[in-house]
Structure formats: C-alpha cells, structure tokens
Scaffold this active site. Structure first.
Site, PDB file in Angstrom:
ATOM      1  N   THR A  20      88.568  51.043   1.589  1.00  0.00           N
ATOM      2  CA  THR A  20      88.215  50.928   0.178  1.00  0.00           C
ATOM      3  C   THR A  20      86.698  50.990   0.034  1.00  0.00           C
ATOM      4  O   THR A  20      86.197  51.342  -1.024  1.00  0.00           O
ATOM      5  CB  THR A  20      88.742  49.619  -0.438  1.00  0.00           C
ATOM      6  OG1 THR A  20      88.394  48.531   0.424  1.00  0.00           O
ATOM      7  CG2 THR A  20      90.238  49.674  -0.641  1.00  0.00           C
ATOM      8  N   LYS A  24      86.466  51.880  13.965  1.00  0.00           N
ATOM      9  CA  LYS A  24      85.612  52.302  12.855  1.00  0.00           C
ATOM     10  C   LYS A  24      84.368  53.045  13.351  1.00  0.00           C
ATOM     11  O   LYS A  24      83.640  53.657  12.584  1.00  0.00           O
ATOM     12  CB  LYS A  24      85.211  51.099  12.008  1.00  0.00           C
ATOM     13  CG  LYS A  24      86.374  50.482  11.209  1.00  0.00           C
ATOM     14  CD  LYS A  24      85.916  49.235  10.449  1.00  0.00           C
ATOM     15  CE  LYS A  24      86.999  48.552   9.646  1.00  0.00           C
ATOM     16  NZ  LYS A  24      87.319  49.222   8.362  1.00  0.00           N
ATOM     17  N   HIS A  44      99.486  47.355   6.451  1.00  0.00           N
ATOM     18  CA  HIS A  44      98.056  47.679   6.425  1.00  0.00           C
ATOM     19  C   HIS A  44      97.517  48.265   7.717  1.00  0.00           C
ATOM     20  O   HIS A  44      96.326  48.553   7.804  1.00  0.00           O
ATOM     21  CB  HIS A  44      97.225  46.433   6.099  1.00  0.00           C
ATOM     22  CG  HIS A  44      97.285  46.029   4.662  1.00  0.00           C
ATOM     23  ND1 HIS A  44      96.374  46.481   3.734  1.00  0.00           N
ATOM     24  CD2 HIS A  44      98.137  45.238   3.992  1.00  0.00           C
ATOM     25  CE1 HIS A  44      96.666  45.968   2.548  1.00  0.00           C
ATOM     26  NE2 HIS A  44      97.735  45.208   2.665  1.00  0.00           N
ATOM     27  N   LYS A  47      84.162  52.722  -2.979  1.00  0.00           N
ATOM     28  CA  LYS A  47      83.047  52.082  -3.683  1.00  0.00           C
ATOM     29  C   LYS A  47      81.794  52.950  -3.599  1.00  0.00           C
ATOM     30  O   LYS A  47      81.050  53.085  -4.570  1.00  0.00           O
ATOM     31  CB  LYS A  47      82.759  50.702  -3.083  1.00  0.00           C
ATOM     32  CG  LYS A  47      83.925  49.731  -3.130  1.00  0.00           C
ATOM     33  CD  LYS A  47      83.647  48.532  -2.207  1.00  0.00           C
ATOM     34  CE  LYS A  47      84.914  47.752  -1.927  1.00  0.00           C
ATOM     35  NZ  LYS A  47      84.731  46.799  -0.797  1.00  0.00           N
ATOM     36  N   LYS A  78      80.945  47.468   7.029  1.00  0.00           N
ATOM     37  CA  LYS A  78      82.367  47.154   7.158  1.00  0.00           C
ATOM     38  C   LYS A  78      82.520  46.263   8.380  1.00  0.00           C
ATOM     39  O   LYS A  78      81.564  46.096   9.138  1.00  0.00           O
ATOM     40  CB  LYS A  78      83.198  48.430   7.315  1.00  0.00           C
ATOM     41  CG  LYS A  78      82.623  49.412   8.355  1.00  0.00           C
ATOM     42  CD  LYS A  78      83.432  50.694   8.469  1.00  0.00           C
ATOM     43  CE  LYS A  78      83.191  51.704   7.385  1.00  0.00           C
ATOM     44  NZ  LYS A  78      84.347  51.943   6.547  1.00  0.00           N
ATOM     45  N   ARG A  79      83.710  45.701   8.609  1.00  0.00           N
ATOM     46  CA  ARG A  79      83.927  44.945   9.839  1.00  0.00           C
ATOM     47  C   ARG A  79      83.536  45.804  11.040  1.00  0.00           C
ATOM     48  O   ARG A  79      83.731  47.026  11.039  1.00  0.00           O
ATOM     49  CB  ARG A  79      85.406  44.531   9.960  1.00  0.00           C
ATOM     50  CG  ARG A  79      85.814  43.398   9.045  1.00  0.00           C
ATOM     51  CD  ARG A  79      85.020  42.136   9.297  1.00  0.00           C
ATOM     52  NE  ARG A  79      85.314  41.544  10.579  1.00  0.00           N
ATOM     53  CZ  ARG A  79      86.059  40.460  10.756  1.00  0.00           C
ATOM     54  NH1 ARG A  79      86.565  39.829   9.711  1.00  0.00           N
ATOM     55  NH2 ARG A  79      86.302  39.988  11.959  1.00  0.00           N
TER      56      ARG A  79
HETATM   57  C1  LIG Z   1      85.260  46.795   0.441  1.00  0.00           C
HETATM   58  C2  LIG Z   1      84.978  45.754   1.431  1.00  0.00           C
HETATM   59  C3  LIG Z   1      85.530  45.829   2.707  1.00  0.00           C
HETATM   60  C4  LIG Z   1      86.383  46.997   3.171  1.00  0.00           C
HETATM   61  O1  LIG Z   1      85.531  47.992   3.681  1.00  0.00           O
HETATM   62  P1  LIG Z   1      86.090  49.222   4.546  1.00  0.00           P
HETATM   63  O2  LIG Z   1      84.900  50.104   4.680  1.00  0.00           O
HETATM   64  O3  LIG Z   1      87.167  49.856   3.741  1.00  0.00           O
HETATM   65  O4  LIG Z   1      86.547  48.684   5.844  1.00  0.00           O
HETATM   66  C5  LIG Z   1      85.248  44.825   3.615  1.00  0.00           C
HETATM   67  N1  LIG Z   1      84.449  43.797   3.280  1.00  0.00           N
HETATM   68  C6  LIG Z   1      83.883  43.705   2.065  1.00  0.00           C
HETATM   69  C7  LIG Z   1      82.997  42.563   1.772  1.00  0.00           C
HETATM   70  C8  LIG Z   1      84.135  44.669   1.097  1.00  0.00           C
HETATM   71  O5  LIG Z   1      83.574  44.549  -0.107  1.00  0.00           O
END
Ligand SMILES: *Cc1c(COP(=O)(O)O)cnc(C)c1O
Length: 823
Positions: A668, A566, A365, A672, A560-561
C-alpha cells in the site's frame, strides 16, 4: 482549502468546539502536571473533539440499530484484527470536523502554533506495518461510506517498538504511547465480558458439553472513534483491555505470599502488555495465542449481545452480521462462535454451522508457506480445550464430505485437514489456522490481482479445487483523506484549483486531472509543490541527523518494514555501484540523487538488522567522501511510522517498490507514493501491476524478472554466481562489501550477507541487479527533463483514483459482506 462540504460543518460545530476547548484547556491547566502548554493544548483539543464525536457516535449507533430487520438489509461488519496502525488522530479529527481554522485561532490566542501542537501527539502504533495500516484505512472508509461496523482489536500497553540507531545498529525501546494519557479513548464502563482459559470440558446432565475454564479474565471495552469527513457518521475501533476477575488471591495474600496473591493480575496484565513485534506469524508463543483468543471471544460476545439486544432472532445472526478475519490471527472466531451458539445458546450443530459460515470471511495477506500460522495441538489442549473439540468436529465433518467427493484420495485429505499430523520422524500435531479460516468462511480473498491468482495456484490450490466459488480478489487501497489531503495540503490545493475538491470523497475524480499533464504551467506548479515538500524534509533531516541534503537532488525513497523479500539490499547495492561509478568518473554529468531509507527490523531478524547496519556503513562512507558531494547521499531515517511516512511521502520523487516478483502480496506504500506524484521504480509484483495498468506502464519504471521467470529460473537451478561473474560492476560491488570497504576493513561484518547472496540468493538480487541499475539510469535521464518528469508524475496522480480504500470497501461490501454474497 475550499472544501465546501466540511466548511458547512464548520459553522455548526465551531461554537461547540470553542466552548469545549476553552473548558478542557482550563481544566488541563488546572491539573497541570508540569507539562508544556503545547502538551496541555493537545490534550484539551483532543478532549474537545472527542466530545463532539461522542455525540455523533451515539447517533450513528442509533441509526444502525434501526436498520431494517430482514430482507436485503445492510449487514453490520465486524472487522477483527490484531493490529490497527492508526498514527495520530488530532489532525484527522480536525479535518473531518472542519475545525483546523478554529483551533488555529484559539491556539494563537495562547501563543501556540497548530503545527507545534499536532507534532506533540504520539502515534498510536498498535500494528507492525501494511496489514495494520490497511485496517486503519478501512476504518476511515467505514465512516466515510456510512457502513454499520465495528473494528475490534486489543488495547496494547506498548505498541510497535521505537527504533533508535546506535553506531549504525538498530536498538529497540518500548513504545509507551499512553504515558501522557489516552485522550481519544472512551472507556465503556458497561461493556465487559468474561473470557476463559484452560480447565476441562464436562458432559452435563442434559448431555450438553460444558467448558469449565480454570482461569477467567475480564475484557473491558475502550472505544476509539473515527470520524467521517463528509457526514456526521463515525466508525468505532473497540479495543479490549484484560483484567483479572479476581485481581487478588486473598487467601495467598493473608498467608503473606504476595507473588502468588498477584498471580492473576500479572497474567491479565501480560495479555495487554505488548504487540508482538513481528510482521509474520509468531508461531508457538502461548501468550500470543491467548491474545488472539481473548480478542476473538470478547468481540464475538459483544456481537452476540448486540444482536440479541436489537431484538433480532438468533437464526438471523449470520445474515445480519459479517465477521471478517484480517489474516488468520483472529481465526479462532468460527470455533468461538460455534461454542457460543452450541453451548450458550443451545443451537444444534447444523444450524450453528450455517450461521457461522454465513458470518465469517477471511483475507489472506501472504503467500509464504512459512508465514502461515499453526499452533501445537498440545497448546490448544491446555488453553482452549472446548475450541479444540469443536475444531476436531469441524474437521471430521469436512473430511467425511471430502471422502465422498474424492474417494481414495488420502493425500488430499492429509493436505487439507485442519490438523497437521506431524511426521513419523518428529514434529508435533498442529492446528492449521488458514485451513480453519477457509473451511469456515463463505469468502476468502487475496489483496491484489496477482496475489489472489497465486494464492489459488499455490498455497491454497487444494482448497480452491474443493471450494472454487469461495475465492476472490479485492485489491487494497488507501484513504485519500490521510494520505493526500492531510499529508500533502499543498498538492491538495493545487488539485482543488484544477478539478475541485470532490476527489476527497470520490477519488476516481482524479481522472479529470489527466489533461493537466500536458499543461506545462501546471507541471511547473506541481514541481514547485514537490520542491517545497522536499525542502521541508531536508530541514527535518538536518535537524534530526545533522546531515545536509540538496532539495534539488532526486529524492529516491524506500520506506517499509525491513525484509529480505522487499530487497532494501538491492537498493543499497545500487547505491554502492553508483558510488563506485562516480569515483571512477567524477566529471560525468551525474543527476544528483539522495537515497532515503526508513524501516524497522523485527528484533530477532538478524539479516534485516544487518541490512540496516550496512545502510549506515555505506551512508557514512558515501556521505563523507568529498569526491562525491551532493551527487549522491544515502540517508537512513530512524523510527519509521505513520507520521514519518506522512512527511516523507509527499517529498519523494521516486518510490522504490522492488520486491522479488511474486512475494509482495499487494503493498500500500506503493499507492501512497503514486498518489503524491512520485514515480515508481518497481517489479511486476503485487499492486504495482494494477497501478501500471491504471496509468500506463510507460509511466512506471518497471524492471526485473516476472513471477513466471522467477519460478522457471529456480526450477532450472538458479546460480547467483553466474550473474556476478558476467557483470563486472556487480562483482566490484560484492567485492567492496566483502573486503570491508564499508566496515573499516572488517571482513566478518557482512560475511553472512555476502554468502547468502552468492549462495542461495533466495530473493534473486543477483539476477535482477543489472536491469535494476539500467532502469535507474533511465530514471536519471527523465529527471534531467523536469517537464517530461512532471508530465508522468501528474499522470500517476490522475491514474490513482481506483486505489482508494473507499473503492476497496465498496468491493468488500458487494462481494463479501452483502446479503447478496451469501448466495
Ligand atoms: C503504508 C505503510 C506501510 C506499508 O508499506 P508497504 O510499502 O506497502 O510495505 C507500513 N508502515 C506504515 C507506517 C505505513 O504507513
């Protein structure tokens, strides 16, 4: 919603539910511990759904046990992961069972609304971020595709910490997610295994090696049932809870030494206590290694017991069972499987190794070398002495083979060895978990095309040269049930009206939406749905933060984190630049914009926490400046998690996916957003690339250096100051932060951030700033033309069919988990 498949289920399941709910609600009222009626209704609804699901679980298990004994039979998949970020379960269960309407009616009779009850449910947040959420999406697809499978994880008492903000700073609080009980779980009284730690290894009379652990824990299974939406199949997440085999040391107790008497119990509790709140490796922490070993041992003992109970011969174990490692956290699995086969089942090495290699596969990952997990050999000696012996033996055989294949290449041997020997100048010997995972797997994959390519070119280049046939790509996906159907009912209904509802099962069907992009009326309806979702989010922001935002402004979202790679900081720099430009020219025709950021920082990650504080400091200044008005707002939404994502994503116009090229393995979140009709401003990184290729790069706002350019610039000696010197706008932004313009004159608060940007700028924000800001101007221009905007947004949705987790799992089955993939 006119979902014919699930309404067919409604009629059969409904009377059952009605009775079960009524009984559970009465019972909850009887036990009422001072809880609100919404909380009681939540418990009752969960209990009622669980009863229906428990029957389906038994049917599913019976079906799977009867799959053909050999040949091309489907293998049962065992997905081992230290994280499952499930979020809430009730609305998913209701949708899967087709019971929303029924429950709504039942609740109305009690004077309650369904929404109110759904909002009561705490998130099951047993994961940090993308890796854990991926595992949760996969469970949904396992059920939907009817794949014989078990997800295996740990039952943490405390999940991902709750984030509060005080004076602009992140404050962590424990996430006591089970305080109101855990109505979804099924405790499997009979399913228990012993897991050992420490002690020594002996040679017994028969010449067999035997491990005599010093400490024994018991693993108890708790099942979390995940329903399919279009069949009666369910999948299982089995989570292990540790307890002491002898909870009390009676001798110590009698001597009055209560602390010593409870020692085992405390040690067992510690194991379940907390999810390590970091999204990269937690090298060096003994408790974490124990957690990993505990997960692996309990899960593999369970697999072995099931295999034998089903009456299948031992030598078929690898052909009938796949063991998948979600990153290296469960990488002890091959060592543990070897131990079980050698020491407990009495197989010889070669036979055990062949079975292990057939069974195990591994997903990587991250490309960051510092995130690759390693553990001190010393810690293995103390906790897992038998596993260490087995790892040494695997390594010995592996290196011997290499010596024959590549004679004289001692450098290669040192690089690929399972043991990092340290250096003569210090550094202890360590076990390399990625090396163990690769050597023991028949397949290794990355999570997006670019990532898989870079994986074999960089961190795993040596292994790829040795085992070229093992390396593959399987691009991530998300479940359309949670991330479109449930999160965005209005958009789902609009899509249903145009192309029917089959996309829930086969997301590729979204392609039929393509012609609708040129239908202006459809575009208006799309924008109306988006407007309503934005309105809802605006109300929530007002209720929670007391901040008024304009639902007609462009909602520009990054959730996101919080991580330097990022580049939330790049986003904030753009906000500052825009703020300064507005002040300089308030009369210009600004496209009103609301920038929303959410995300948690690991508690020890100083730079990430500083970024959160800067977002608040900049927000305070910008949001209260009367010259700005609603031309610009910056909002930080606290406590990001799955449920918050489900409200924010449907309301986004613009999705920020701006990692330095080559650093985001897949992402991911990006998927979304696009699925919900947000346009992406993004770098050529991770799955952004495949998304752009799917719906056309002209329908994404791409910017910034690409991977090769990043590497090249670094090789030539990157100097961020040159970019600042030649860009007046950037210089002013940096100067404002440094001078304390957002920190009440405090020049110290952001000194470290500024110094790192002007010093090494590892993630090259300075290099990408100019193009980013220019691209944001293109975003403004398009947003000012709602028809053109809607057209591109609809093309995004229509192009996202390939990014379903169902497609991802179908590929895993084909390339990694099928009998065919064993060659
Ligand atoms: C989808 C999701 C992530 C991943 O987000 P990225 O933008 O791909 O880092 C992290 N936390 C939650 C709660 C998510 O639903």
């Amino acid at each position: 919603m006119n979902d014919s498949a699930s309404s067919a289920l409604t009629s059969s399941a409904s009377p059952e539910l009605r009775a079960a709910f009524a009984a559970a609600y009465r019972e909850a009222q009887r036990q009422n511990l001072g809880q609100s009626s919404a909380a009681l209704a939540l418990r009752a609804a969960a209990t009622a759904c669980r009863q229906v699901l428990a029957e389906r679980w038994a049917q599913t298990q019976a079906q799977d046990a009867q799959r053909p004994a050999s040949g091309e039979a489907v293998r049962r998949v065992h997905y081992l992961s230290m994280e499952f970020l499930m979020g809430r379960a009730l609305s998913n269960a209701l949708a899967a069972l087709g019971l929303q309407g029924d429950l709504q009616a039942l609740l109305a009779a009690e004077g309650l609304s369904l929404g109110e009850v759904l909002e009561r449910e705490p998130d099951a947040a047993l994961g940090n971020g993308g890796l854990g959420r991926l595992a949760a999406c996969f469970l949904d697809s396992f059920a939907e595709l009817g794949l014989p499978s078990f997800g295996y994880g740990l039952r943490y008492q405390y999940g991902m910490f709750a984030q509060a903000i005080q004076d602009g700073r992140q404050v962590e609080a424990p996430d006591d997610w089970m305080r109101l009980g855990a109505p979804w779980e099924v405790r499997r009284e009979q399913v228990r295994y012993r897991v050992g730690f420490g002690g020594r290894v002996e040679l017994d009379a028969g010449g067999q090696r035997r491990w005599l652990p010093a400490e024994l824990l018991e693993a108890q299974a708790f099942d979390f049932i995940v329903p399919a939406h279009h069949s009666e199949r369910v999948s299982t997440l089995r989570q292990w809870q540790a307890s002491a085999v002898a909870p009390i040391d009676f001798k110590a107790f009698c001597q009055g030494d209560y602390a010593a008497a409870a020692r085992h119990r405390v040690a067992a509790d510690a194991l379940n206590w907390v999810l390590y709140p970091d999204d990269s490796s937690e090298s060096g922490r003994e408790l974490r290694l124990k957690q990993e070993a505990f997960l692996v041992s309990a899960s593999l003992q369970d697999l072995l017991a099931r295999h034998l109970t089903e009456g299948a011969p031992l030598h078929e174990l690898g052909r009938r069972n796949a063991i998948h490692l979600n990153d290296t956290h469960p990488a002890l699995a091959p060592a543990e499987l070897m131990r079980l086969l050698l020491d407990e089942q009495g197989l010889g090495w070669d036979e055990a190794w062949a079975i292990t290699r057939q069974a195990v596969s591994y997903t990587n990952h991250t490309l960051m070398p510092e995130a690759l997990e390693t553990w001190p050999v010393r810690m293995f000696e103390a906790l897992l002495p038998r596993h260490l012996e087995i790892i040494y033996e695997i390594n010995h055989r592996f290196l011997s083979e290499l010596r024959q294949r590549f004679p004289g290449d001692e450098g290669l041997l040192a690089r690929v060895s399972l043991i990092d020997e340290g250096s003569p100048f210090g550094g202890e010997r360590r076990v390399r978990m990625a090396a163990l995972s690769i050597v023991a797997s028949h397949r290794v994959n990355g999570v997006a095309a670019l990532h898989s390519e870079l994986m074999v070119q960089t961190i795993f280049a040596d292994y790829a040269a040795i085992f070229p046939e093992r390396f593959h790509n399987v691009t991530n996906g998300v479940t359309p049930r949670r991330w479109l159907q449930q999160a965005n009912p209005a958009l789902s209904a609009l899509i249903d009206g145009r192309i029917g509802s089959a996309w829930r099962q086969d997301l590729a069907g979204l392609a039929q939406l393509k012609p609708a992009a040129d239908d202006a009326e459809f575009g208006r309806q799309f924008m109306a749905v988006k407007r309503a979702n934005k309105q809802r989010l605006a109300e929530r922001v007002r209720a929670e933060l007391g901040l008024v935002i304009n639902p007609d402004s462009l909602f520009d979202v990054q959730i996101k984190r919080i991580h330097e790679y990022k580049r939330q900081l790049l986003n904030i720099l753009h906000v500052i630049a825009r703020y300064q430009a507005i002040i300089a020219n308030p009369q210009a025709n600004w496209t009103p914009r609301t920038v929303l950021i959410a995300g948690k920082a690991a508690s020890a990650y100083v730079a990430a926490k500083s970024i959160i504080q800067l977002a608040h400091d900049v927000g305070r200044v910008v949001n209260s400046d009367p010259r700005v008005g609603d031309k610009l707002k910056l909002v930080f939404l606290p406590n990001y998690g799955v449920s918050l994502a489900e409200t924010i994503i449907p309301a986004a116009d613009l999705s920020e996916q701006i990692s330095t090229a080559g650093t985001e393995a897949s992402g991911t979140g990006n998927m979304k957003f696009a699925l919900n009709g947000a346009l992406t401003i993004g770098t050529w990184d991770g799955a952004n690339i495949e998304m752009a290729e799917a719906f056309g790069p002209e329908n994404m706002f791409c910017f910034g250096l690409r991977t090769e350019a990043v590497a090249q610039m670094k090789a030539l000696g990157y100097d961020p100051r040159l970019f600042v010197e030649e860009n007046r706008q950037l210089a002013q932004v940096m100067e404002a932060i440094a001078s304390g313009a957002f920190s009440g004159g405090d020049r110290e608060r952001y000194r470290a951030l500024v110094d790192s940007l002007l010093g090494r700028d590892v993630y090259m924000l300075m290099a990408d700033f100019k193009d980013y800001v220019a691209t944001q101007a293109r975003v403004d221009a398009l947003f000012a033309q709602p028809e053109a905007w809607a057209r591109q947004a609809v093309l995004n949705v229509a192009g996202m069919g390939w990014f379903s987790a169902d497609r991802t799992i179908t590929e895993y089955v084909d390339r990694v988990w099928s009998v065919k993939s064993l060659g």
